[in-house]
Design an enzyme around this catalytic site. Structure first.
Site, short mmCIF file in Angstrom:
data_model
loop_
_atom_site.label_atom_id
_atom_site.label_comp_id
_atom_site.label_asym_id
_atom_site.label_seq_id
_atom_site.Cartn_x
_atom_site.Cartn_y
_atom_site.Cartn_z
N ILE A 150 16.41 80.57 -13.16
CA ILE A 150 16.56 80.58 -11.70
C ILE A 150 15.25 80.99 -11.04
CG2 ILE A 150 17.85 81.62 -9.77
CD1 ILE A 150 19.89 82.55 -12.04
N CYS A 151 14.89 80.28 -10.00
CA CYS A 151 13.69 80.64 -9.24
C CYS A 151 14.15 81.29 -7.94
CB CYS A 151 12.89 79.38 -8.96
SG CYS A 151 11.58 79.57 -7.76
N LEU A 152 14.15 82.62 -7.91
CA LEU A 152 14.62 83.35 -6.72
C LEU A 152 13.73 84.58 -6.57
CD1 LEU A 152 16.82 83.70 -4.50
CD2 LEU A 152 18.14 85.01 -6.15
#
Lengths: 164, 283
Positions: A102-104
């Site tokens: 996940i890119c957060l």
């Protein structure tokens, strides 16, 4: 191995999470203080992408949690291994790679705050899904998934714009 | 203490070096890593030697610096240096004053400002470990009877990064960081003119990530909350390329007339260390 402070914090989070009243968030397993599994659902029953689906998050904690972010990613699971006999897949999202990474920003080293916790992260991911209507993966997904050998939290994402 | 600095993978190291180089080019001071989070007192001659082949402005200023300030402590530059320098410096000054009641009063002061955490509405499971870390350290210092042993206990606590241990510097610094953030949020009128775009929310969100470094606003907040009422002053020595032959000195005055002691912080763009005046140095 979870450290003294990490263990204490997780031991306090656990009963709260077991008794959580947040809709669409369910603790699946927390057999130790190193890896927890959480199922999340988008509560919008008319959502074109996620309605009726359940997704599984895997949290891994280092001895430096919560000063250091946990490693969080979506994982697949077979129907037979799930409490509702339904398989878990990786949700389609422009910030979620097909390997579950996940890119957060809040999970990134620089964006993490120790005021976050397992439930608040789960809720953020839930709303990240709820607000998305694009049926797509991040740009470069195929190459990233094929070539990435780093653990999720060691990947250096750029957060200058909406693309990962 | 285990030196994890050498265990980085090659890739990480080269990226770290790249970042360090970028910061150097940007004029920021990147301290050498020597394994300790807070070093022993070292001669300020070492700072002068660091600049021996460098900028003439720094050579002159560091030469003059060592005339008035004989010693300094290197503080690890990991994003927490300013918080670490302030917190260590505050307790060190109180210990050096040699009065146990000052330590007890400081513990009371911490417990008063912990009300900020309660009033924030954030679940206590988030912050009670940090509060406990500070209480445990102050109890240890109070119950230790000799000044030298107290200083040793302080030094040990601030250098402890062992995950399995209860005496832990990370929790102490996180406690201070969140006290500062919640103090600023509770007193927006006092600080809003000094934060970027006047946005207390944006400033504090950033402060609450573990990588945000201390700046003058957060140092002022720390002083207003924890050192001013104790009669402890803060002085920052700015070592930079500004005009002049000496470091620029700036004092945060305490609210009481009586100044009991001073925390002296040596600031180089991007980094704080602690400094110690010679006995006859002008104040």
């Amino acid at each position: 191995m979870a450290g003294a402070f990490a263990s204490r914090r997780l031991q306090r989070e656990l009963p709260k999470l077991q008794a959580t009243t947040s809709p669409g968030i369910k603790l699946v397993s927390a057999t130790d203080l190193q890896e927890w599994l959480i199922d999340i659902q988008v509560m919008d029953s008319a959502h074109p992408l996620y309605a009726g689906q359940t997704y599984r998050l895997r949290f891994r904690f280092s001895g430096k949690y919560p000063i250091e972010a946990p490693e969080v990613m979506f994982i697949r699971a077979t129907a037979a291994s799930c409490w509702d006999q339904k398989p878990r897949s990786i949700p389609m999202h422009p910030h979620i790679y097909s390997n579950g990474i996940i890119c957060l920003d809040l999970l990134d080293k620089a964006g993490w705050s120790p005021v976050q916790n397992v439930e608040s992260v789960s809720m953020s991911l839930q709303s990240m899904l709820a607000g998305n209507y694009k049926n797509e993966r991040p740009e470069g997904d195929e190459v990233f998934v094929r070539t990435n050998t780093q653990r999720p939290r060691d990947v250096n994402f750029e957060f200058h714009d909406d693309d990962c | 203490m285990e030196d994890t600095g050498h265990n980085h993978m090659d890739k990480t190291t080269s990226r770290d070096e790249e970042l360090a180089e970028q910061r150097r080019l940007a004029g920021e001071y990147v301290p050498a890593y020597d394994g300790l989070l807070v070093s022993q007192k070292l001669s300020t001659e070492l700072i002068h030697e660091e600049y021996a082949t460098g900028d003439i402005a720094y050579q002159v200023k560091t030469s003059n610096l060592s005339k008035d300030f004989g010693f300094f402590r290197k503080i690890r530059g990991d994003g927490n240096c300013g918080f670490r320098a302030f917190y260590f410096g505050l307790l060190e000054v109180l210990i050096e004053l040699g009065d146990e009641n000052l330590l007890k009063a400081q513990k009371t002061r911490f417990n008063e400002v912990n009300g900020l955490l309660v009033r924030s509405g954030v679940d206590s499971i988030i912050w009670e470990d940090w509060v406990e870390a500070t209480n445990r350290l102050l109890n240890l210092l109070i119950s230790t009877k000799h000044k030298e042993e107290r200083l040793e206990a302080l030094f040990t606590a601030f250098n402890n990064e062992d995950d399995m241990s209860d005496e832990h510097s990370r929790e102490l610094l996180t406690h201070l960081r969140f006290l500062i953030s919640y103090h600023i949020k509770e007193n927006p009128e006092q600080y809003k003119h000094f934060v970027p775009d006047g946005s207390i929310d944006a400033y504090c969100s950033s402060l609450e990530t573990v990588s945000a470094e201390m700046d003058e606003v957060s140092l002022t907040a720390a002083h207003n909350m924890l050192s001013s009422a104790a009669g402890i002053n803060i002085e920052v020595l700015y070592l930079d390329r500004s005009i002049g032959n000496s470091v620029t000195r700036h004092k945060w005055e305490p609210e009481k007339e009586k100044v009991r002691g001073v925390i002296t912080m040596l600031f180089r763009p991007g980094h704080y260390d602690l400094a110690y005046p010679r006995e006859n140095a002008p104040s």
